[in-house]
Design a protein around this motif. Structure first.
Motif, PDB file in Angstrom:
ATOM      1  N   ARG A   1       0.831  -1.374  -0.032  1.00 54.99           N
ATOM      2  CA  ARG A   1      -0.045   0.055   0.100  1.00 54.99           C
ATOM      3  C   ARG A   1       0.691   1.318   0.045  1.00 54.99           C
ATOM      4  O   ARG A   1       0.720   2.256  -0.765  1.00 54.99           O
ATOM      5  CB  ARG A   1      -0.855  -0.157   1.192  1.00 54.99           C
ATOM      6  CG  ARG A   1      -1.996   1.022   1.177  1.00 54.99           C
ATOM      7  CD  ARG A   1      -2.891   0.718   2.693  1.00 54.99           C
ATOM      8  NE  ARG A   1      -4.067   1.642   2.564  1.00 54.99           N
ATOM      9  CZ  ARG A   1      -5.170   1.336   2.600  1.00 54.99           C
ATOM     10  NH1 ARG A   1      -5.445  -0.328   2.645  1.00 54.99           N
ATOM     11  NH2 ARG A   1      -6.508   2.005   2.612  1.00 54.99           N
TER      12      ARG A   1
ATOM     13  N   ARG B   1      -6.898   5.952  -5.899  1.00 57.61           N
ATOM     14  CA  ARG B   1      -7.843   5.328  -4.933  1.00 57.61           C
ATOM     15  C   ARG B   1      -8.999   6.132  -4.943  1.00 57.61           C
ATOM     16  O   ARG B   1      -9.059   7.647  -5.020  1.00 57.61           O
ATOM     17  CB  ARG B   1      -7.261   5.439  -3.319  1.00 57.61           C
ATOM     18  CG  ARG B   1      -8.055   4.671  -2.347  1.00 57.61           C
ATOM     19  CD  ARG B   1      -7.297   4.470  -1.054  1.00 57.61           C
ATOM     20  NE  ARG B   1      -8.225   3.687  -0.192  1.00 57.61           N
ATOM     21  CZ  ARG B   1      -8.333   4.395   1.065  1.00 57.61           C
ATOM     22  NH1 ARG B   1      -7.688   5.295   1.355  1.00 57.61           N
ATOM     23  NH2 ARG B   1      -8.838   3.684   1.977  1.00 57.61           N
TER      24      ARG B   1
ATOM     25  N   SER C   1      -3.682  -1.975  -2.156  1.00 62.58           N
ATOM     26  CA  SER C   1      -3.797  -0.595  -1.966  1.00 62.58           C
ATOM     27  C   SER C   1      -5.248  -0.013  -2.190  1.00 62.58           C
ATOM     28  O   SER C   1      -5.323   1.317  -2.077  1.00 62.58           O
ATOM     29  CB  SER C   1      -2.776   0.181  -3.042  1.00 62.58           C
ATOM     30  OG  SER C   1      -3.157  -0.090  -4.453  1.00 62.58           O
TER      31      SER C   1
END
Length: 463
Positions: free
Chosen positions: A358, A434, A408
């Motif tokens: 991540r 994201r 992630s």
């Protein structure tokens, strides 16, 4: 009708103007499936009689001008890991006791609310832990482009069904690439949204659901239904007000990373690298700046995840009686048994490597707006193999390009970017920041528009 390859929007238009009814479309699709299914074995719990009843009810609603929702009358499959009330969830393995599910999982519930025709579940390997159509429970699922070859997995049946044209929409699951990897190997569009965008039950670190379709538009259209929140997923994202069909994008000034080395795992076949580089030139021509970027994954990260996943699966099967445990596909059973030797400390250390993934992915996205890479490192492999190298000691050498984006929580898609000299599809992976699901869908749609998408899909074998 002879053409079953209609998009969701085309079907809705024809349902609305009464030039085609949901029942007429289903009956044509039923004939098409009958021609394909003995060769690729993509389906589980296929129930054409129930589908006819659903399609008939939808036809009555459209006749009155009162469809239940955006997907009313649209035939859909669900990967068998996604529970449907009253039907068993075998998790692809003989080891599981077959009990009827008590409730629809969120995706199934949303589809029913909208009137979709759920006509089958699709196959997957044992516990969804292979990128293969091989299972101890299901018949061997095969790739429609070449039935001697593997469709990938773990959403094996969904990918095969989409490539063979079993209707416009199929829902898979993805914890390390299980939507995108088979999408790449079967030439379809596979979309893994931001974690929590489509609620999952059970939910888990990295686990997402995603649409698998022939066209980007169909995946985007389905998201309005599938992304409605559900309390059963503690990671479910808040309601969104996206216009999922707003797919135009201006790439001027965008910085798009190009990653051709995953950092570990299988080396990329030359044909795949060439196809992905050629695809990147299209984005450059559209105004983006293409930047060569370094890998986000390391050997330590992938090996740590391997240890953690072994321990996790062992925790689920350790209490099975010996007969049931021995019924698990040996490749998976032997791999999971090593989890008995993973200490609690080592399991935590393995899990911590997901955090390192991540961090690495987050750092990369401080320098780029999106990322391009191969989806799969190799062209294809035999249908009978459990994985691309068929070695249970090295089960995840093929997921190095896909798994980081699960950890992630970033949206990522696979879209066809060409074919090998052997005639097998090649997948391009597109990754976005994201929560920016629309960016991935828009970039995918732009690429599909430039290339025209796949123009000639495989045809059923002549019997």
């Amino acid at each position: 009708m002879s053409d079953t390859n209609l998009t969701i929007r085309e079907l809705r238009r024809r349902f609305a103007d009464k030039s085609l009814s949901p029942l007429e479309y289903w009956l044509a699709l039923e004939h098409h499936i009958a021609a394909w299914e003995p060769s690729i074995m993509a389906l589980y719990l296929y129930d054409p009689e129930a589908a006819r009843a659903q399609a008939k009810a939808s036809t009555a609603r459209w006749a009155k001008g009162r469809p239940l929702g955006a997907l009313d009358g649209i035939p859909v499959t669900l990967k068998e890991l996604i529970a449907t009330k009253g039907q068993p969830v075998p998790f692809g393995t003989k080891a599981v006791e077959l009990k009827p599910a008590e409730a629809d999982a969120p995706a199934a519930a949303r589809l029913r609310e909208d009137g979709a025709v759920i006509f089958a579940k699709t196959t997957c390997p044992d516990y969804g832990m292979l990128s293969s159509g091989l299972s101890s429970f299901h018949p061997l699922s095969r790739n429609p482009w070449n039935i001697t070859q593997n469709p990938g997995g773990s959403s094996a049946g969904a990918a095969g069904a989409a490539a063979a044209g079993y209707g416009p929409l199929h829902i898979g699951t993805d914890i390390g690439g299980s939507v995108r990897l088979p999408a790449g190997w079967t030439g379809i569009f596979g979309y893994k949204p931001s974690h929590g965008r489509i609620p999952a039950d059970p939910y888990y670190v990295g686990r997402c659901l995603g649409p698998m379709t022939r066209r980007v538009e169909d995946a985007a259209f389905s998201m309005a239904t599938l992304s409605r929140p559900d309390w059963r997923d503690g990671t479910s994202l808040p309601p969104n007000d996206f216009n999922w069909m707003d797919l135009d994008i201006d790439m001027s000034g965008m910085k798009i990373g190009l990653m051709l080395d995953a950092g570990c795992g299988l080396a990329v076949d030359d044909e795949i690298g060439d196809a992905v580089e050629a695809a990147a030139k299209g984005f450059e021509k559209a105004g983006a700046t293409i930047i060569s970027v370094q890998p986000v994954l390391t050997r330590a990260m992938l090996d740590g995840l391997d240890s953690f996943w072994r321990a996790r699966l062992w925790s689920e099967i350790a209490d099975l009686d010996e007969e049931r445990r021995d019924s698990i596909l040996p490749y998976i059973g032997d791999w999971a048994k090593a989890g008995a030797d993973v200490s609690g400390v080592d399991a935590v250390r393995g899990f911590n490597q997901t955090i390192e993934m991540r961090r690495s992915c987050g750092q990369l996205f401080t320098t780029v707006d999106a990322l391009l890479s191969p989806t799969n490192p190799i062209i294809s492999y035999p249908a009978e193999w459990a994985s691309p190298i068929n070695d249970p000691a090295k089960p995840f050498e093929h997921i190095a390009f896909t798994v980081p984006w699960n950890m992630s929580e970033q949206p990522a898609a696979s879209i066809n970017c060409g074919f090998s000299r052997s005639g097998m599809p090649i997948g391009l992976q597109i990754v976005g920041p994201r929560f920016d699901d629309m960016r991935v869908l828009r970039l995918s749609k732009a690429f599909e528009d430039w290339t025209g998408g796949v123009s000639a899909w495989p045809r059923p074998p002549v019997t």
